[in-house]
Design a protein around this motif. Structure first.
Motif, mmCIF file in Angstrom:
data_model
loop_
_atom_site.group_PDB
_atom_site.id
_atom_site.type_symbol
_atom_site.label_atom_id
_atom_site.label_comp_id
_atom_site.label_asym_id
_atom_site.label_seq_id
_atom_site.Cartn_x
_atom_site.Cartn_y
_atom_site.Cartn_z
ATOM 1 N N THR A 77 -60.907 68.223 -30.845
ATOM 2 C CA THR A 77 -60.572 68.278 -32.269
ATOM 3 C C THR A 77 -61.823 68.565 -33.112
ATOM 4 O OG1 THR A 77 -61.044 65.924 -32.467
ATOM 5 C CG2 THR A 77 -58.749 66.534 -31.980
ATOM 6 N N LEU A 78 -61.581 68.873 -34.367
ATOM 7 C CA LEU A 78 -62.697 69.038 -35.309
ATOM 8 C C LEU A 78 -63.498 67.750 -35.415
ATOM 9 C CD1 LEU A 78 -60.853 71.005 -38.165
ATOM 10 C CD2 LEU A 78 -62.581 71.920 -36.601
ATOM 11 N N GLU A 79 -62.792 66.635 -35.328
ATOM 12 C CA GLU A 79 -63.442 65.316 -35.383
ATOM 13 C C GLU A 79 -64.468 65.185 -34.256
ATOM 14 O OE1 GLU A 79 -62.215 63.045 -37.758
ATOM 15 O OE2 GLU A 79 -63.960 61.813 -37.270
ATOM 16 N N ALA A 80 -64.083 65.638 -33.064
ATOM 17 C CA ALA A 80 -64.991 65.556 -31.903
ATOM 18 C C ALA A 80 -66.204 66.457 -32.131
ATOM 19 C CB ALA A 80 -64.262 65.970 -30.633
ATOM 20 N N TYR B 184 -72.907 75.854 -40.941
ATOM 21 C CA TYR B 184 -72.697 75.334 -39.581
ATOM 22 C C TYR B 184 -71.870 74.049 -39.581
ATOM 23 C CZ TYR B 184 -75.947 78.883 -38.145
ATOM 24 O OH TYR B 184 -76.541 80.106 -37.920
ATOM 25 N N TYR B 185 -71.752 73.435 -40.742
ATOM 26 C CA TYR B 185 -70.972 72.204 -40.875
ATOM 27 C C TYR B 185 -69.584 72.538 -41.415
ATOM 28 C CZ TYR B 185 -75.611 70.393 -40.145
ATOM 29 O OH TYR B 185 -76.854 70.142 -39.591
ATOM 30 N N GLU B 186 -69.543 73.473 -42.368
ATOM 31 C CA GLU B 186 -68.251 73.897 -42.940
ATOM 32 C C GLU B 186 -67.352 74.486 -41.855
ATOM 33 O OE1 GLU B 186 -69.479 76.554 -46.077
ATOM 34 O OE2 GLU B 186 -70.366 74.921 -47.233
ATOM 35 N N MET B 187 -67.989 75.069 -40.839
ATOM 36 C CA MET B 187 -67.253 75.668 -39.718
ATOM 37 C C MET B 187 -66.314 74.638 -39.058
ATOM 38 S SD MET B 187 -69.265 78.017 -37.049
ATOM 39 C CE MET B 187 -70.051 76.833 -36.001
ATOM 40 N N TYR B 188 -66.645 73.362 -39.213
ATOM 41 C CA TYR B 188 -65.818 72.307 -38.595
ATOM 42 C C TYR B 188 -65.054 71.508 -39.656
ATOM 43 C CZ TYR B 188 -68.533 73.771 -34.653
ATOM 44 O OH TYR B 188 -69.111 74.559 -33.681
ATOM 45 N N GLY B 189 -64.681 72.214 -40.736
ATOM 46 C CA GLY B 189 -63.794 71.617 -41.732
ATOM 47 C C GLY B 189 -64.400 70.440 -42.467
ATOM 48 N N TRP B 190 -63.531 69.610 -43.037
ATOM 49 C CA TRP B 190 -64.069 68.481 -43.809
ATOM 50 C C TRP B 190 -64.797 67.498 -42.905
ATOM 51 C CZ3 TRP B 190 -62.483 63.679 -42.378
ATOM 52 C CH2 TRP B 190 -61.212 63.530 -41.798
ATOM 53 N N GLN B 191 -64.396 67.482 -41.647
ATOM 54 C CA GLN B 191 -65.100 66.596 -40.718
ATOM 55 C C GLN B 191 -66.564 67.053 -40.564
ATOM 56 O OE1 GLN B 191 -62.172 68.151 -40.186
ATOM 57 N NE2 GLN B 191 -60.680 66.788 -39.218
ATOM 58 N N GLY B 192 -66.738 68.392 -40.484
ATOM 59 C CA GLY B 192 -68.093 68.946 -40.398
ATOM 60 C C GLY B 192 -68.886 68.687 -41.673
ATOM 61 N N VAL B 193 -68.215 68.808 -42.794
ATOM 62 C CA VAL B 193 -68.903 68.574 -44.075
ATOM 63 C C VAL B 193 -69.327 67.105 -44.197
ATOM 64 C CG1 VAL B 193 -68.632 68.639 -46.589
ATOM 65 C CG2 VAL B 193 -67.781 70.530 -45.198
ATOM 66 N N ARG B 194 -68.512 66.218 -43.639
ATOM 67 C CA ARG B 194 -68.923 64.801 -43.622
ATOM 68 C C ARG B 194 -70.199 64.637 -42.780
ATOM 69 N NH1 ARG B 194 -64.592 61.136 -41.189
ATOM 70 N NH2 ARG B 194 -65.611 61.870 -39.307
ATOM 71 N N THR B 195 -70.238 65.378 -41.665
ATOM 72 C CA THR B 195 -71.446 65.319 -40.833
ATOM 73 C C THR B 195 -72.659 65.849 -41.600
ATOM 74 O OG1 THR B 195 -70.398 65.337 -38.675
ATOM 75 C CG2 THR B 195 -72.546 66.386 -38.796
ATOM 76 N N GLY C 26 -68.766 63.092 -24.357
ATOM 77 C CA GLY C 26 -68.529 61.783 -24.984
ATOM 78 C C GLY C 26 -67.650 61.926 -26.217
ATOM 79 N N ALA C 27 -67.912 62.978 -27.018
ATOM 80 C CA ALA C 27 -67.140 63.167 -28.250
ATOM 81 C C ALA C 27 -65.698 63.553 -27.927
ATOM 82 C CB ALA C 27 -67.804 64.242 -29.111
ATOM 83 N N VAL C 28 -65.521 64.405 -26.916
ATOM 84 C CA VAL C 28 -64.158 64.833 -26.548
ATOM 85 C C VAL C 28 -63.383 63.653 -25.943
ATOM 86 C CG1 VAL C 28 -62.828 66.328 -24.995
ATOM 87 C CG2 VAL C 28 -64.743 67.276 -26.295
ATOM 88 N N ALA C 29 -64.074 62.823 -25.148
ATOM 89 C CA ALA C 29 -63.400 61.644 -24.565
ATOM 90 C C ALA C 29 -62.885 60.731 -25.676
ATOM 91 C CB ALA C 29 -64.378 60.894 -23.655
ATOM 92 N N LYS C 30 -63.609 60.655 -26.767
ATOM 93 C CA LYS C 30 -63.233 59.747 -27.847
ATOM 94 C C LYS C 30 -62.189 60.353 -28.793
ATOM 95 C CE LYS C 30 -65.625 56.473 -30.828
ATOM 96 N NZ LYS C 30 -66.881 56.129 -31.456
ATOM 97 N N TYR C 31 -62.357 61.653 -29.100
ATOM 98 C CA TYR C 31 -61.515 62.248 -30.153
ATOM 99 C C TYR C 31 -60.632 63.402 -29.680
ATOM 100 C CZ TYR C 31 -64.764 59.766 -33.250
ATOM 101 O OH TYR C 31 -65.533 58.809 -33.871
#
Ligand SMILES: O=C(O)c1cc(=O)[nH]c(=O)n1[C@@H]1O[C@H](COP(=O)(O)O)[C@@H](O)[C@H]1O
Length: 312
Positions: free
Chosen positions: A43-46, A75-86, A35-40
């Motif tokens: 990407t790091l966003e997905a 585990y969140y920093e691994m996905y950049g600022w998008q991960g940090v937002r999560t 679902g995340a890949v279909a939307k984004y």
């Protein structure tokens, strides 16, 4: 300013455990990833979106029976600022569901930089004169090996904002003894000395249940040291990782508790997050599998605490 809120949550749920939220894409059901890949796209966003959906499912399934969560920042920093937002969204979601949130950052630096870490994770940031929570956790793991000036700025924030810290004392990893078990000139081990610092640092932020806002991390993989430190640091609440995936069990964590069955909160991350893979259940059932494992863990640990209390 202490761990009173966490202790009250533990008593309310009758559960001295914390669910670690250390998500990896490999732990996440494919329907969430797809679902995340279909939307984004890929990407790091997905990845960050998948982590958030997975975490929310876990929090929904656990929030009425588990008092706390511990997201590990890496585990969140691994996905950049998008991960940090999560990470920030996970903290906010868990708190909104009434859970006590321990951000596992293991921060350590000189005083002025620690002040920034304290503000970021536990305090309120001054944004053009407005005070705003940045990450807004209830507690933060820190490394005290830089000494008192690295810890002091946190104490002020803990007192002002009713927050706590967990200081690394005796870590759960296989190499922890290389330095931490060394004897110092005083004849005490390094970890024992760090435990004494925790007792001292906590003196100004004591809570009503006899524990201060300065806790200690002591691993389930070292039960003898857990028992030793429970005696030597009677006002220091323990965060105990190493249960489950690292091999610790109920017998190993039992020495962490005081005679009232308090004094420690036991973490399991992979054991709870990956329960659905171990059970080999339908992936749509991942959150309920986490709940089943959290209940099993709670019951196993509470039964052991009950035996200890019955035997005095
Ligand atoms: O501070 C921690 O939480 C911590 C300290 C320690 O000594 N050992 C340890 O495993 N941890 C953390 O506790 C969690 C353990 O995860 P699991 O082994 O999957 O249950 C991870 O987030 C580790 O980073």
């Amino acid at each position: 300013m202490s761990f009173d809120r966490m202790i009250e949550k533990i008593v309310e749920t009758q559960n001295p455990t914390v669910a670690g939220l250390d998500p990896k894409l490999a732990y996440i059901p494919s329907y969430i990833l797809d679902g995340a890949v279909a939307k984004y796209g890929k990407t790091l966003e997905a990845a960050a979106a998948a982590l958030l959906e997975y975490n929310k499912g876990l929090i929904d399934a656990l929030c009425d029976i588990v008092p706390a969560v511990k997201p590990q920042a890496a585990y969140y920093e691994m996905y950049g600022w998008q991960g940090v937002r999560t990470l920030a969204e996970t903290v906010a979601y868990a708190r909104a569901k009434g859970m006590f949130v321990i951000t596992d950052g293991k921060r350590n630096d000189i005083g002025t930089t620690m002040e920034a870490y304290a503000t970021a994770h536990l305090g309120k940031t001054d944004v053009f004169g407005e005070k705003t929570e940045a990450f807004g956790a209830d507690a933060l793991t820190v490394n005290g090996y830089l000494g008192t000036d690295g810890i002091k700025p946190l104490l002020g924030v803990c007192e002002a904002e009713d927050k706590g810290i967990f200081v690394l004392v005796k870590t759960s990893n296989p190499s922890s003894g290389e330095l931490q078990d060394q004897k110092m000139e005083s004849g005490k081990t390094v970890y024992e000395t760090m435990g004494e610092f925790c007792e001292h640092w906590g003196e100004t932020i004591m809570g009503k249940y006899g524990y201060s806002g300065v806790g200690a991390v002591v691993g389930a993989t070292y039960p003898a040291q857990l028992g030793e430190m429970r005696e030597k640091a009677p006002h220091t609440f323990f965060l105990v990782p190493g249960y489950g995936a690292q091999g610790g069990g109920a017998d190993d964590v039992a020495p962490a508790f005081d005679k009232n069955g308090l004094g420690a909160i036991i973490n399991s991350s992979r054991g709870i997050m990956c329960a659905w893979q171990k059970e080999k259940c339908d992936e749509h059932d991942y959150a309920q599998a986490a709940r089943r494992e959290a209940i099993r863990m709670r019951d196993e640990i509470c039964a052991r605490i009950g035996e200890i209390r019955a035997n005095g």
